[in-house]
Design an enzyme around this catalytic site. Sequence first.
Site, PDB file in Angstrom:
ATOM      1  N   ASP A   4       0.873  -1.174   0.000  1.00 13.83           N
ATOM      2  CA  ASP A   4       0.000   0.000   0.000  1.00 13.83           C
ATOM      3  C   ASP A   4       0.915   1.232   0.000  1.00 13.83           C
ATOM      4  OD1 ASP A   4       0.929   0.293   2.584  1.00 13.83           O
ATOM      5  OD2 ASP A   4      -1.045   0.327   3.538  1.00 13.83           O
ATOM      6  N   CYS A  60       3.291  -3.063   4.003  1.00 14.66           N
ATOM      7  CA  CYS A  60       2.442  -1.921   4.344  1.00 14.66           C
ATOM      8  C   CYS A  60       3.159  -1.150   5.452  1.00 14.66           C
ATOM      9  CB  CYS A  60       1.023  -2.352   4.707  1.00 14.66           C
ATOM     10  SG  CYS A  60       0.860  -3.432   6.142  1.00 14.66           S
ATOM     11  N   THR A  81       2.859  -1.332   8.797  1.00 13.58           N
ATOM     12  CA  THR A  81       3.272  -2.233   9.879  1.00 13.58           C
ATOM     13  C   THR A  81       3.537  -3.654   9.410  1.00 13.58           C
ATOM     14  OG1 THR A  81       0.976  -2.837  10.275  1.00 13.58           O
ATOM     15  CG2 THR A  81       1.848  -0.967  11.548  1.00 13.58           C
ATOM     16  N   HIS A  85      10.632 -23.958   8.794  1.00 18.52           N
ATOM     17  CA  HIS A  85       9.634 -24.658   9.614  1.00 18.52           C
ATOM     18  C   HIS A  85       8.215 -24.567   9.066  1.00 18.52           C
ATOM     19  CE1 HIS A  85      12.125 -24.691  13.599  1.00 18.52           C
ATOM     20  NE2 HIS A  85      12.917 -24.739  12.542  1.00 18.52           N
ATOM     21  N   HIS A 115       7.522 -30.959  10.342  1.00 16.75           N
ATOM     22  CA  HIS A 115       7.041 -29.649   9.871  1.00 16.75           C
ATOM     23  C   HIS A 115       5.934 -29.824   8.827  1.00 16.75           C
ATOM     24  CE1 HIS A 115       9.859 -27.612  12.311  1.00 16.75           C
ATOM     25  NE2 HIS A 115      10.940 -28.010  11.639  1.00 16.75           N
TER      26      HIS A 115
HETATM   27  C1  RB5 Z   1      -1.858   2.752   6.548  1.00 19.55           C
HETATM   28  O1  RB5 Z   1      -1.883   3.931   7.244  1.00 19.55           O
HETATM   29  C2  RB5 Z   1      -1.595   1.586   7.494  1.00 19.55           C
HETATM   30  O2  RB5 Z   1      -2.702   1.363   8.291  1.00 19.55           O
HETATM   31  C3  RB5 Z   1      -1.228   0.347   6.717  1.00 19.55           C
HETATM   32  O3  RB5 Z   1      -0.113   0.597   5.932  1.00 19.55           O
HETATM   33  C4  RB5 Z   1      -0.874  -0.884   7.525  1.00 19.55           C
HETATM   34  O4  RB5 Z   1       0.064  -0.586   8.513  1.00 19.55           O
HETATM   35  C5  RB5 Z   1      -2.009  -1.650   8.043  1.00 19.55           C
HETATM   36  O5  RB5 Z   1      -1.852  -2.670   8.724  1.00 19.55           O
END
Ligand code: RB5
Length: 142
Positions: A8, A65, A67, A98, A134
């Site tokens: 994203d 993304c 996080t 694994h 595994h």
């Molecule tokens: C976008 O602001 C953020 O929420 C997205 O990139 C991600 O971290 C979602 O899990």
Amino acid sequence: MKIVIGSDHGGYELKQEVMDHLKKRGIEVVDVGCYSAESCDYPVYAKPVTEAIQNGDADLGILICGTGIGMSMAANKEKGIRAALCHDTFSAKATREHNNANILCMGARVVGPGLALMIIDTFIDTPFSNDERHIRRISYYS
Ligand code: RB5
């Protein structure tokens, strides 16, 4: 080796660096977007990456993304997908050996590009162990 990659807006810049790195390594990369840093919804880009893995169009996937969490949640809803959120090389190695993880998820707001590329290299260079225990454990959820 063919890799499908998606992000994203939060992962857009890191995705571009990752693609340059993979291409320099001679790895074929398919970019499903996003194609700018404009705000967008991460599940839209998780979907084509999971489909490419399910269809056998790519060997491994990378999803980035902010996080890595949203991408991993979305990807793991799809059948046959084992998406691993990794921010260290130990986990990246272990999840290939694994869990036979087929998608690596990362958060561009969590790791810098230097560590991110090391994690990616570790993930794609580590084969599944093929150990019976595994294979059995993966069969519970695959
Ligand atoms: C976008 O602001 C953020 O929420 C997205 O990139 C991600 O971290 C979602 O899990």
